[in-house]
Scaffold this motif. Structure first.
Motif, short mmCIF file in Angstrom:
data_model
loop_
_atom_site.label_atom_id
_atom_site.label_comp_id
_atom_site.label_asym_id
_atom_site.label_seq_id
_atom_site.Cartn_x
_atom_site.Cartn_y
_atom_site.Cartn_z
N ASN A 107 21.35 -5.89 77.85
CA ASN A 107 22.06 -7.13 77.56
C ASN A 107 22.68 -7.01 76.17
N LEU A 108 24.00 -7.16 76.07
CA LEU A 108 24.70 -6.82 74.83
C LEU A 108 24.86 -7.99 73.87
N LEU A 109 23.85 -8.84 73.76
CA LEU A 109 23.86 -9.90 72.75
C LEU A 109 23.36 -9.34 71.43
N SER A 110 24.03 -9.68 70.34
CA SER A 110 23.65 -9.16 69.03
C SER A 110 22.21 -9.51 68.66
N SER A 111 21.75 -10.68 69.07
CA SER A 111 20.40 -11.12 68.71
C SER A 111 19.32 -10.29 69.37
N ASN A 112 19.69 -9.44 70.32
CA ASN A 112 18.70 -8.62 71.02
C ASN A 112 18.50 -7.24 70.38
N PHE A 113 19.18 -6.99 69.25
CA PHE A 113 19.12 -5.65 68.66
C PHE A 113 18.72 -5.71 67.18
N TYR A 114 18.06 -4.63 66.76
CA TYR A 114 17.71 -4.42 65.35
C TYR A 114 17.95 -2.95 65.05
N GLU A 115 18.49 -2.67 63.84
CA GLU A 115 18.73 -1.29 63.45
C GLU A 115 18.46 -1.10 61.97
N ASP A 116 17.73 -0.03 61.63
CA ASP A 116 17.59 0.39 60.24
C ASP A 116 17.77 1.91 60.20
N GLU A 117 17.35 2.56 59.13
CA GLU A 117 17.58 4.00 58.99
C GLU A 117 16.75 4.82 59.97
N GLN A 118 15.63 4.27 60.45
CA GLN A 118 14.74 5.05 61.32
C GLN A 118 14.90 4.75 62.80
N VAL A 119 15.12 3.47 63.15
CA VAL A 119 15.05 3.09 64.56
C VAL A 119 16.18 2.14 64.96
N VAL A 120 16.41 2.10 66.26
CA VAL A 120 17.18 1.03 66.91
C VAL A 120 16.23 0.37 67.90
N VAL A 121 16.12 -0.95 67.83
CA VAL A 121 15.19 -1.68 68.69
C VAL A 121 15.96 -2.66 69.56
N TYR A 122 15.58 -2.71 70.82
CA TYR A 122 16.14 -3.68 71.77
C TYR A 122 15.01 -4.53 72.32
N ALA A 123 15.22 -5.84 72.35
CA ALA A 123 14.23 -6.75 72.95
C ALA A 123 14.96 -7.86 73.68
N SER A 124 14.53 -8.14 74.88
CA SER A 124 15.11 -9.26 75.64
C SER A 124 14.00 -9.91 76.45
N ILE A 125 14.27 -11.11 76.94
CA ILE A 125 13.33 -11.82 77.82
C ILE A 125 13.91 -11.79 79.23
N GLU A 126 13.14 -11.26 80.14
CA GLU A 126 13.59 -11.13 81.52
C GLU A 126 12.64 -11.90 82.43
N GLY A 127 13.06 -12.11 83.66
CA GLY A 127 12.21 -12.81 84.63
C GLY A 127 13.04 -13.39 85.75
N LYS A 128 12.38 -14.14 86.63
CA LYS A 128 13.09 -14.74 87.76
C LYS A 128 14.19 -15.67 87.28
N SER A 129 13.89 -16.46 86.24
CA SER A 129 14.88 -17.35 85.65
C SER A 129 15.20 -16.81 84.26
N ILE A 130 16.45 -16.45 84.03
CA ILE A 130 16.82 -15.85 82.75
C ILE A 130 16.47 -16.80 81.62
N ASN A 131 15.78 -16.27 80.61
CA ASN A 131 15.35 -17.01 79.42
C ASN A 131 14.34 -18.12 79.75
N ALA A 132 13.83 -18.15 80.94
CA ALA A 132 12.85 -19.19 81.28
C ALA A 132 11.44 -18.64 81.17
N SER A 133 10.53 -19.46 80.69
CA SER A 133 9.14 -19.03 80.55
C SER A 133 8.41 -19.26 81.87
N SER A 134 8.82 -18.54 82.89
CA SER A 134 8.20 -18.67 84.21
C SER A 134 7.02 -17.72 84.31
N LEU A 135 6.34 -17.76 85.46
CA LEU A 135 5.17 -16.90 85.65
C LEU A 135 5.55 -15.43 85.60
#
Length: 395
Positions: A107-135
């Motif tokens: 998912n290419l949203l800027s808020s889902n990425f972090y970058e420094d000199e050592q790493v690139v990190v991607y984090a997103s919330i997935e599930g049956k309902s996008i962005n929903a806190s479902s089971l």
């Protein structure tokens, strides 16, 4: 019968004339090219500058990406480009150009990425309902080690399932070797929480979940908050600035503010600081920028832009810088102002086009002055309008 043929012929001629006009206008718009024309200062400051703008002539409209090298017509994107959003997030585009394999399928949203000199990190919330806190909602995390070029992936169940109607990531940081995912959760019973999830990347587990700020529940109104930091920044940030709001409809005179505050979240110390605005404060804090421990806020007057400063660590209002602006001479309205990476970018409409100025927020020095010029404008398209909605340095 002849009468019908005359009507059909007239309609056909009308369609051809109108079609030819719009095709010619569209072709003319497709070939529009802008260039940065230096007046004074450091020309290298516009070498990696990109401007997103809507270019309008009459009823014709095009969305442009203007750089020092070329002008791209984003209205002509392919279906694949539109679906993948390759033009939507400048920071994600840069990551794609450097780490194509790692970025594939994300998912290419800027808020889902972090970058420094050592790493690139991607984090997103997935599930049956996008962005929903479902089971079935979970964190999808991928970490790229720049040195080894190896990535580590993990999927972790989202805690407190059922507490929120939806959960949305607003920023991710690395803190003391652990991943900090900062999210906003919309409570089922109303209001929102700012939640910090601490994730042990080596152990592949969530070690802490903490609500660091909450807006109140409002029965007859609304309650939320929104972040004001540079949306396109993926780098380390010590402070996050956001506005918290809660309004209740108590009478026919309009909503009453219960909460209407500007707040700084000290990520490093896990601390919330409310900004106390002076009684005579005049400024657009929503166009502000946070650099190191200073919040820069623009205040506009007809012939100048004053940038006032708030020092987070001392919680005091500090010095101000003043940048002059050339009078527009037309009715195009206020200039476009962007504070980013310690600089102020000012684009103003004038009689012969647009001016571009870049200043240093810390010293008040004007670093660059120039014009944004159309190089292949046809005489019949001289009456154009350029509506700028983003400026970013992608260097």
């Amino acid at each position: 019968m002849k009468r019908y043929w005359k009507i059909l012929t007239l309609c056909l001629i009308t369609v051809i004339v109108l079609g030819t006009f719009y095709i010619q206008s569209s072709l003319a718009l497709e070939n529009i090219r802008f260039e940065f024309e230096k007046v004074s200062g450091d020309e290298s400051l516009v070498e990696n500058l990109e401007i997103n703008a809507d270019y309008v002539v009459g009823d014709n409209h095009q969305t442009l990406l203007i750089s020092n090298e070329e002008t791209s017509n984003l209205s002509n994107r392919s279906v694949v480009q539109q679906l993948t959003g390759l033009y939507g997030e400048a920071s994600a585009e840069q990551l794609i150009s450097k780490y194509k394999s790692f970025m594939r399928g994300k998912n290419l949203l800027s808020s889902n990425f972090y970058e420094d000199e050592q790493v690139v990190v991607y984090a997103s919330i997935e599930g049956k309902s996008i962005n929903a806190s479902s089971l079935n909602s979970f964190f999808d995390i991928d970490v790229l080690d720049k040195k080894s070029e190896k990535s580590t992936s993990m999927k972790l169940d989202l805690p407190k399932t059922g507490s929120y109607g939806w959960v949305d990531i607003v920023d991710i940081q690395i803190k003391e070797g652990k991943l900090l995912v900062i999210a906003r959760g919309s409570r089922i019973n109303g209001g929102e929480d700012l939640v910090a999830y601490t994730i042990d990347l080596n152990g592949k587990k969530i070690t802490n979940e903490e609500v660091v700020f909450s807006t109140p529940t409002v029965e007859n109104g609304w309650s939320d908050f929104r972040f004001l930091n540079d949306y396109h920044s993926n780098g380390p940030e010590k402070y996050l600035l956001f506005k918290a709001e809660a309004f209740e409809h108590e009478s026919s005179e309009g909503p009453t503010a219960i909460v209407d505050d500007f707040i700084v979240y000290d990520v490093e110390n896990n601390k919330i600081v409310k900004m106390e605005l002076p009684e005579d404060f005049v400024g657009n804090i929503e166009n502000s920028s946070v650099v190191d421990s200073v919040v820069y806020i623009p205040v506009q007057t007809p012939n100048e832009i004053k940038v006032i400063q708030y020092e987070i660590e001392t919680e005091k209002w500090d010095k101000k810088q003043i940048f002059g602006v050339e009078p527009s001479g037309n009715s195009e309205g206020e200039p476009f102002i962007k504070l980013q990476d310690g600089k102020i970018y000012i684009v103003r409409s004038v009689n012969d086009g647009h001016t571009l100025a870049i200043g240093d927020l810390n010293t008040g020095e004007t670093l660059y002055e120039g014009h944004l010029k159309v190089k292949n404008l046809k005489t019949d398209l001289e009456d154009y309008k350029l509506y700028i909605f983003e400026i970013k340095d992608v260097g």
